[in-house]
Design an enzyme around this catalytic site. Structure first.
Site, PDB file in Angstrom:
ATOM      1  N   SER A  47       0.841  -1.197   0.000  1.00  0.00           N
ATOM      2  CA  SER A  47       0.000   0.000   0.000  1.00  0.00           C
ATOM      3  C   SER A  47       0.882   1.255   0.000  1.00  0.00           C
ATOM      4  O   SER A  47       1.799   1.355  -0.812  1.00  0.00           O
ATOM      5  CB  SER A  47      -0.958  -0.046   1.201  1.00  0.00           C
ATOM      6  OG  SER A  47      -2.006   0.893   1.034  1.00  0.00           O
ATOM      7  N   ASP A 172      -5.536  -2.863  -2.949  1.00  0.00           N
ATOM      8  CA  ASP A 172      -4.660  -2.662  -1.790  1.00  0.00           C
ATOM      9  C   ASP A 172      -4.128  -3.976  -1.217  1.00  0.00           C
ATOM     10  O   ASP A 172      -4.882  -4.844  -0.802  1.00  0.00           O
ATOM     11  CB  ASP A 172      -5.456  -1.915  -0.719  1.00  0.00           C
ATOM     12  CG  ASP A 172      -4.587  -1.280   0.339  1.00  0.00           C
ATOM     13  OD1 ASP A 172      -3.533  -1.853   0.668  1.00  0.00           O
ATOM     14  OD2 ASP A 172      -4.955  -0.206   0.829  1.00  0.00           O
TER      15      ASP A 172
END
Length: 297
Positions: A47, A172
Site C-alpha cells: 500500500s 490494496d
C-alpha cells in the site's frame, strides 16, 4: 564516471507498513535513514509502503517528503469531484503514474532507482481470487511498470478504481493474509531479521467490521475483495503479534510512532507536516538503537 551504488545492510529486511497519508510518518523515518547512510539490500512494502519503498530505493529524500506532505495540496490530488468522475477520492492514476513522469509535478528518478541493486517486494491483492502477489525487480524494469504496481498496491477499494495490469484487477495489498506487512515476503527471501516502519502506535489493534453484508453487496463481482476487507482485522492483528514476538526475540526492530494523530485520508498540510517532522525526530532519537540493531556502530 558513474559511482557504483552499494548497500550496507544485507542481513536485515527493511519493511514499510501501509496506512495512506500516515505514510508521512514513514517518510520522516526514511529521510533520517537515508541521511544516516542506512541502505538496506532488501526492501518490502504494501500500500502506501510501496511509495516509501520507491523513494527509499531511489534515495530521494526530497521526493519522500513531498509525497506525503505538500503534495496533498495539489488541485488534482483528489476529492469528491474526482470520485464522481470515476477517478477516485484519491486521483490514483494522476498521483502514481502521471506525476512521476519527467517534467511533471513529482518526477521520479528512475535511473537512481535502477542503479540501486536492492531486491524488492511490492505487494498487491489480486481481486479475482484473493491471492497476494509480490512484484520484484524483473517486474519493474521500466518507470511505467513500477508506478502502475505502486498504484495497484495502494488502491483502496471504493475510494479508488481498481488497477488493471495485464488484464487482471488488483487492489490494496493490505487485504492480503498479513493485513499489510511484507514480512512474509522477507521470510520467503530467507531473512530472519527485520526493521519495520509502522504507522500505528504500539498497542493498536484493529476492530472487527460490522458491515459484512454491505461489503458483500458492494463487491458482488469480486467476493474475494469483500472477504479480504472482512478478514483484515484478524490478519493484521495476527501479523502484529508475530512481529512483536520477533521483537522480543531480538530479531525485529519495530519503529512505532509515539503518537498518530491523523487518519489515512488526512489532507491538512499542517497536520501532515507535523507527523512528518515527528517521524524525523523520533528516528533521529532512535538512530543509535537502530544502528546497533543493524550492526552499523
Amino acid at each position: 564516471m558513474t559511482t557504483e551504488v552499494t548497500n550496507n545492510v544485507t542481513d536485515t529486511a527493511l519493511i514499510f507498513e501501509g496506512g495512506g497519508m500516515r505514510g508521512s510518518f514513514s517518510s520522516g523515518v526514511l529521510v533520517t535513514l537515508l541521511e544516516a547512510g542506512i541502505h538496506a539490500d532488501w526492501v518490502g512494502g504494501i500500500s502506501a509502503g510501496t511509495s516509501c519503498l520507491a523513494n527509499y530505493v531511489s534515495r530521494d529524500p526530497a521526493r519522500a517528503e513531498r509525497s506525503f506532505v505538500d503534495f496533498a495540496a495539489e488541485p488534482e490530488f483528489g476529492d469528491w469531484r474526482t470520485w464522481l468522475q470515476g477517478k477516485g477520492m484519491f486521483n490514483a492514476e494522476w498521483i502514481y503514474e502521471q506525476t512521476a513522469l519527467p517534467h511533471q509535478a513529482m518526477p521520479f528518478d528512475f535511473d537512481a532507482f535502477s542503479a540501486n541493486p536492492a531486491r524488492l517486494a511490492l505487494g498487491a491483492y489480486r481481486c479475482e481470487d484473493g491471492e497476494m502477489v509480490y512484484w520484484g525487480r524483473d517486474d519493474v524494469a521500466e518507470l511505467p511498470a513500477l508506478m502502475k504496481r505502486v498504484r495497484a498496491s495502494s488502491t483502496m477499494p471504493l475510494l479508488m478504481p481498481l488497477t488493471t495490469i495485464d488484464g487482471v484487477d488488483y487492489c490494496d495489498g493490505a487485504l492480503g493474509p498479513t493485513g499489510g506487512f511484507a514480512h512474509d515476503a522477507a521470510k520467503e527471501a530467507g531473512f530472519e531479521r527485520f526493521l519495520v516502519v509502522m504507522t500505528r502506535e504500539r498497542g493498536y489493534r484493529k476492530r472487527t467490521s460490522r458491515l459484512s453484508s454491505a461489503y458483500r453487496s458492494l463487491f458482488r463481482r469480486y467476493p474475494a475483495v469483500a472477504r479480504g476487507i472482512l478478514e483484515r482485522p484478524a490478519n493484521y492483528n495476527r501479523s502484529l503479534d508475530d512481529l512483536l514476538d520477533l521483537e522480543r526475540e531480538g530479531r525485529a526492530f519495530l519503529i512505532f510512532p509515539d503518537e498518530m494523530p491523523i487518519k489515512n485520508s488526512e489532507r491538512d498540510l499542517t497536520r501532515l507536516r507535523g507527523v512528518f517532522d515527528a517521524g524525523r525526530r523520533q528516528a533521529m532519537r532512535q538512530l543509535p538503537q537502530i544502528r546497533d540493531f543493524l550492526g552499523l556502530n
